[in-house]
Write a protein that holds these residues in place. Sequence first.
Motif, PDB file in Angstrom:
ATOM      1  N   ARG A 145      61.079  10.685 -16.216  1.00  0.00           N
ATOM      2  CA  ARG A 145      60.595   9.501 -15.512  1.00  0.00           C
ATOM      3  C   ARG A 145      61.763   8.654 -15.008  1.00  0.00           C
ATOM      4  O   ARG A 145      62.777   8.472 -15.693  1.00  0.00           O
ATOM      5  N   ASP A 146      61.615   8.132 -13.781  1.00  0.00           N
ATOM      6  CA  ASP A 146      62.504   7.115 -13.218  1.00  0.00           C
ATOM      7  C   ASP A 146      63.949   7.568 -13.061  1.00  0.00           C
ATOM      8  O   ASP A 146      64.865   6.755 -13.167  1.00  0.00           O
ATOM      9  N   THR A 174      56.036  10.418  -6.802  1.00  0.00           N
ATOM     10  CA  THR A 174      55.911  11.617  -7.625  1.00  0.00           C
ATOM     11  C   THR A 174      56.324  12.834  -6.809  1.00  0.00           C
ATOM     12  O   THR A 174      56.342  12.793  -5.578  1.00  0.00           O
ATOM     13  N   ALA A 179      55.977  14.451 -11.834  1.00  0.00           N
ATOM     14  CA  ALA A 179      56.835  13.488 -12.517  1.00  0.00           C
ATOM     15  C   ALA A 179      56.540  12.074 -12.028  1.00  0.00           C
ATOM     16  O   ALA A 179      56.078  11.875 -10.896  1.00  0.00           O
ATOM     17  N   LEU A 180      56.829  11.096 -12.879  1.00  0.00           N
ATOM     18  CA  LEU A 180      56.517   9.699 -12.589  1.00  0.00           C
ATOM     19  C   LEU A 180      57.771   8.904 -12.283  1.00  0.00           C
ATOM     20  O   LEU A 180      58.786   9.032 -12.976  1.00  0.00           O
ATOM     21  N   ALA A 181      57.703   8.069 -11.243  1.00  0.00           N
ATOM     22  CA  ALA A 181      58.777   7.120 -10.953  1.00  0.00           C
ATOM     23  C   ALA A 181      58.146   5.864 -10.377  1.00  0.00           C
ATOM     24  O   ALA A 181      57.159   5.933  -9.644  1.00  0.00           O
ATOM     25  N   ASN A 196      58.335  -0.387 -16.008  1.00  0.00           N
ATOM     26  CA  ASN A 196      57.572   0.796 -16.392  1.00  0.00           C
ATOM     27  C   ASN A 196      56.094   0.445 -16.536  1.00  0.00           C
ATOM     28  O   ASN A 196      55.596   0.226 -17.646  1.00  0.00           O
ATOM     29  N   PRO A 715      55.768  15.252 -17.833  1.00  0.00           N
ATOM     30  CA  PRO A 715      56.209  13.997 -17.223  1.00  0.00           C
ATOM     31  C   PRO A 715      56.315  12.828 -18.202  1.00  0.00           C
ATOM     32  O   PRO A 715      56.962  11.834 -17.890  1.00  0.00           O
ATOM     33  N   ARG A 716      55.696  12.931 -19.379  1.00  0.00           N
ATOM     34  CA  ARG A 716      55.736  11.827 -20.342  1.00  0.00           C
ATOM     35  C   ARG A 716      56.433  12.191 -21.647  1.00  0.00           C
ATOM     36  O   ARG A 716      56.349  11.451 -22.627  1.00  0.00           O
TER      37      ARG A 716
END
Length: 780
Positions: A145-146, A174, A179-181, A196, A715-716
């Motif tokens: 993430r990020d 994404t 994935a997360l951003a 976040n 992703p987490r």
Amino acid sequence: MRDPIFCTCAALLVSAASAFAQPAAPAASVSAGAAQVRTAVQPGEIDGSPAPIAPATVTRDDRQRATIRAIKLSAPLDLDGVLDEPVYTENEPFGGFIQVVPIFNGEATERTDVWVTYDDTNIYVSARVWDSAPPERWVSNELRRDTNQLRQNDHIAIAFDTFYDRRSGFMFYTNPLGALADYSVVDEGGSNTDWNPVWTNRTGRFDGGWTVEMSVPFKTLRYASGTNRMWGFQMRRSIRRKNEWTYLNPVPQNLAGPQALNRISSYGTLVGLDLPPASRNMEVKPYVLGRSTTDNVRVPPVSNDFERLFGGDFKYGINANLTADVTVNTDFAQVEVDEQQVNLTRFSLLLPEKRDFFLEGRGNFDFGRGNSGAGGNSGGTNDTPTLFYSRRIGLNRGRVIPIDVGGRVTGKAGKWGIGAVNIQGGDEDVSLTPSTNFTILRAKRDVLRRSSIGAIFTNRSVVDNQVGANQVYGLDAALAFYQNITAGAYWARSQTEDLTGQDRFSNDADSYQGRFDWSPDRYGVRAEYLKVGNNFRPEIGFLRRTNFEKASAGLRFSPRPRASRLVRKYTSELGIDYYVNGNGSVETRQQSARFNTEFHTSDQISIEATNNYEALFTRFSPGGGVFIPAGGYNFRDATLTYTAGQQRRFSGTLSVNAGEFYDGNIVAVNLGTARVAILKQFSIEPSFSINRIDLPGGEFTTKLFRSRADYGFSPRMFASALLQYSTSDNTFSSNVRFRWEYIPGSEFFLVWTDEHDTRANGTGLRNRAFVMKLTRLVRF
């Protein structure tokens, strides 16, 4: 008698407080603490344009800005990335993305179909992302993430200006892996990537590309509720194998690349939003922690000392634009350790902040840094004093200082940006740090379309050497005109009391700056004047050097050859920096010339030559126990740099520096920001810095090696390890972290950290810690 400028600062802060005291707008979520935005404005208040008429799906004005109609749902979407709900067949998608590079304002080479929908709980953005290449050619190799690497993948990004003020926004993106951003922007300034929020997404594949469904809860955002509301809206798509960056709405050419998403004033409009009431949400995030510590630096040493800690954070939405935060028994055990650096200068290094509490909402406290929205370097240089440097709180001389309790209020009250922090720090024996209270007050007022003026006040109850209190107060202005002109100025003064309460430094205790930056895509001009007094002491800030006046100027020419199939852009730059100390003597002079070639592949190669003069009034050691005597020194050097594009399986920047160093010579080889993508889930980031210095007083070599390994389970969930070895500090250290976001906003951490003295007669193990930490987010 108080200084009249001090009275002006106080008046500004009081005015802001008065605005804060006005009746509250409808309240909103507190999760959006990093982006402070003001009460919604109606169309025409910003630029005189008429209210957009709700389109069938999308329309564009004469500047090609899109107006999108949001589709209201009667039931939540089934978030699975398949795009098989009736809404996708009953409503036409929109697209028509526009290139910023390689062909400015050209049509995107790949098709993108988008739907914006919402219900009473969430807003959704769904896309069918067409791609003519097979999946094995997509650039998709990041799950964490990020990360910066995620932005260098193929991806889809969305951005909301929820108060339609053309200044601040919330961004989410994404890649095909899901994935997360996310990040936020205040006043078109720098990105706060450490925000976040709680949101979810799902991705999938179809024969012609990939799909995505993104769901952002209204509780995550700040907004003004009501029917038929309008938000600013922008989207970005990156096709990295082509080094192609496209946007839903046109953006300036000088913002070629990912940074154009921060130009909120270029957004289109999202209409037809019937928004639910924005209640005064509360969040509580307690933590429980167990830690085993060995510390051979402490007197007496401790071995495998086990402790249990409890604490947490509390957020409360005062109204739609203001958030209050309280932290109790604050702990940052999960934060990655600092990356070691090589310092061959006589000045201190500015290390980045990594702790969540201080990163959230940090844009509200920037002072004298200008408005970077035009894409220039209008924020000044590293010599510009930082009046609020959060690492002064909770850290000292390499030790962690306990934070007993702290509070913060950030947000907007009308046209005023508000920031207030008060933190009570504990004492610590090894670093001889006394219990200290820290206060920071900041107010900024929006003026014109993209400009602001403001004031700041800081107070530290006890200075590090245990003399009396220190205060700093100042005024600043950040001005932005057209698409590419920025200017700014600030004035600040400090006063430091001795133990009897008297001001120890009453003369030459101020600092001020004026700067100008014109930065269109093809040309650039910058100029700056900076003065820092001999007795200017921002004790909650950072001051690289003191007692100087600096004049700086630069020219840039950066054409884009239209006929070249190889080169995308040439950049030539000339610069001069000229420093005079308080006695009127020249202390530093640097003339530089740089030529850079950017290829269509996003690889770059550059060469830079510098002509330096340094006047040393006392001797100093760059390392290795070798000293350079006092005197005046003229020396020249050159640097050759090659950067491999970050979309490659192996990327990074390799540089070689050679030439004179004071009255000797230097050869340096550096590898930085390198990354090797071994698997989609697994990467290694090696780097090193080797500097060979040969001086009349002796010769020495500094070596710094660093390697980070990352594995993304999902992703987490990820694990990372950072190994570092430095001959300058004679240390070898490791930092291993496991992070699992078991439900959105709630996390479990395992952290191992140790540091060893590598000298033959050293102490061996200096310190070691193993931490287990559990957090739980509860939203009301």
